[in-house]
Design an enzyme around this catalytic site. Structure first.
Site, short mmCIF file in Angstrom:
data_model
loop_
_atom_site.label_atom_id
_atom_site.label_comp_id
_atom_site.label_asym_id
_atom_site.label_seq_id
_atom_site.Cartn_x
_atom_site.Cartn_y
_atom_site.Cartn_z
N GLY A 49 -0.20 -0.66 0.81
CA GLY A 49 0.14 -2.07 0.90
C GLY A 49 1.46 -2.36 0.24
O GLY A 49 1.92 -1.59 -0.62
N GLN A 54 8.35 -6.87 -3.61
CA GLN A 54 8.60 -5.47 -3.99
C GLN A 54 9.83 -4.91 -3.29
O GLN A 54 10.33 -3.86 -3.67
CB GLN A 54 7.38 -4.60 -3.66
CG GLN A 54 6.16 -4.90 -4.51
CD GLN A 54 5.03 -3.95 -4.18
OE1 GLN A 54 4.30 -4.17 -3.22
NE2 GLN A 54 4.89 -2.87 -4.94
N CYS A 98 0.40 1.62 -7.87
CA CYS A 98 1.31 0.59 -7.37
C CYS A 98 2.68 1.20 -7.19
O CYS A 98 3.17 1.90 -8.07
CB CYS A 98 1.36 -0.56 -8.39
SG CYS A 98 2.48 -1.88 -7.91
N LEU A 99 3.30 0.96 -6.04
CA LEU A 99 4.63 1.52 -5.78
C LEU A 99 5.66 1.01 -6.79
O LEU A 99 6.68 1.65 -7.00
CB LEU A 99 5.09 1.19 -4.35
CG LEU A 99 4.27 1.86 -3.24
CD1 LEU A 99 4.67 1.31 -1.88
CD2 LEU A 99 4.42 3.38 -3.27
N HIS A 140 -4.57 -6.99 -4.39
CA HIS A 140 -3.48 -6.41 -5.18
C HIS A 140 -2.13 -6.99 -4.73
O HIS A 140 -1.30 -7.37 -5.56
CB HIS A 140 -3.52 -4.87 -5.00
CG HIS A 140 -2.40 -4.12 -5.67
ND1 HIS A 140 -2.62 -3.20 -6.67
CD2 HIS A 140 -1.07 -4.13 -5.46
CE1 HIS A 140 -1.46 -2.69 -7.06
NE2 HIS A 140 -0.49 -3.23 -6.33
N GLU A 141 -1.95 -7.08 -3.40
CA GLU A 141 -0.67 -7.59 -2.88
C GLU A 141 -0.53 -9.09 -3.12
O GLU A 141 0.58 -9.58 -3.38
CB GLU A 141 -0.51 -7.26 -1.39
CG GLU A 141 -0.64 -5.78 -1.02
CD GLU A 141 0.16 -4.84 -1.89
OE1 GLU A 141 1.22 -5.23 -2.42
OE2 GLU A 141 -0.29 -3.68 -2.07
N HIS A 144 0.83 -9.53 -6.45
CA HIS A 144 2.29 -9.37 -6.44
C HIS A 144 2.98 -10.69 -6.07
O HIS A 144 3.95 -11.09 -6.71
CB HIS A 144 2.72 -8.31 -5.42
CG HIS A 144 2.70 -6.91 -5.94
ND1 HIS A 144 3.46 -6.50 -7.01
CD2 HIS A 144 2.04 -5.80 -5.52
CE1 HIS A 144 3.25 -5.21 -7.24
NE2 HIS A 144 2.38 -4.76 -6.35
NI NI Z 1 1.57 -2.88 -6.13
#
Ligand code: NI
Length: 186
Positions: A49, A54, A98-99, A140-141, A144
Site C-alpha cells: 500500500g 509518501q 512501512c516504506l 495504515h494508509e 498516513h
Molecule cells: Ni506506511
C-alpha cells in the site's frame, strides 16, 4: 516495457509525512497519471500500500495491491480517494512494515473489519467492506493521510529504544532497496 515512473519515497523525518492530506475535489488526467506512478512506485518497492504523501502529494489518495500476497491473489488493486471509515469491528494484531520506515517492523493492533466510504477517480462515491490484511493496509494508509506513522502507536519507552534507528533513517544512513527522498534538514 512501457513508461515506468517511479517516484522517490519520503521517509521518516520528511515533514509531508506529518501533514494531513487535503480533500480531492476535482480529478483530471494528471490525477490518473499520478496514480499510475504511485502503482509503479509501489510495485518497484514490493509494498502492499502507498499513500500520496509518501510520494510528495498532499491529496487524499491511497492505493493498495495485495495480489502478490498469499491468500489475496484474487483481489484487485484498489484506488481510494477521500477515504472515511464509517464502521469498524473486532481487533487484530499483526506485524506491519512501512516504506517510509525501512527496516522497522512493529506489532500493531487495529480493527479487523472496516466499512469504508471513498471515491474513485471519477469522484463517484462507494461503500465497501474490507477485512483481514486488506482492512489493515487501508487503515495504515489512512493513518498516513492523517500524518500518522506506525511508530506513533509505540509506548514512550519503546519509542525511546527505537530513536537511534530513527535518527539513522532521518540522516539517510541506511541502505534502502528503492529510491527515497533526499535528506531534509531537521
Ligand atoms: Ni506506511
Amino acid at each position: 516495457m512501457e513508461n515506468m515512473a517511479k517516484l522517490p519515497i519520503n521517509i521518516v523525518g520528511d515533514k509531508i509525512l506529518r501533514q494531513k492530506a487535503k480533500k480531492v475535489t476535482t480529478t483530471d488526467d494528471s490525477t490518473v497519471e499520478f496514480i499510475k506512478d504511485m502503482f509503479d512506485t509501489l510495485h518497484a518497492s514490493d509494498g502492499v500500500g502507498l499513500a500520496a504523501n509518501q510520494v510528495g502529494s498532499r491529496d487524499a489518495i491511497l492505493i493498495a495491491d495485495l495480489s502478490h500476497v498469499e491468500g489475496y491473489e484474487e483481489t484487485d488493486p484498489i484506488v481510494v480517494i477521500n477515504p472515511k471509515i464509517i464502521k469498524s469491528e473486532g481487533n487484530s494484531t499483526y506485524e506491519e512494515g512501512c516504506l517510509s520506515l525501512p527496516g522497522i517492523k512493529l506489532e500493531i493492533t487495529r480493527p479487523e473489519k472496516v466499512l469504508l466510504r471513498y471515491q474513485d477517480t471519477d469522484l463517484n462515491t462507494h461503500e465497501e467492506n474490507f477485512s483481514g490484511l486488506f482492512a489493515r493496509v487501508i487503515q495504515h494508509e489512512i493513518d498516513h493521510l492523517n500524518g500518522k506513522l506506525i511508530i506513533d502507536y509505540l509506548e514512550e519507552e519503546a519509542l525511546k529504544n527505537l530513536e537511534p534507528e530513527l535518527q539513522k533513517l532521518k540522516a539517510r544512513e541506511i541502505e534502502v532497496p528503492y529510491s527515497v527522498s533526499v535528506h531534509e534538514a531537521f
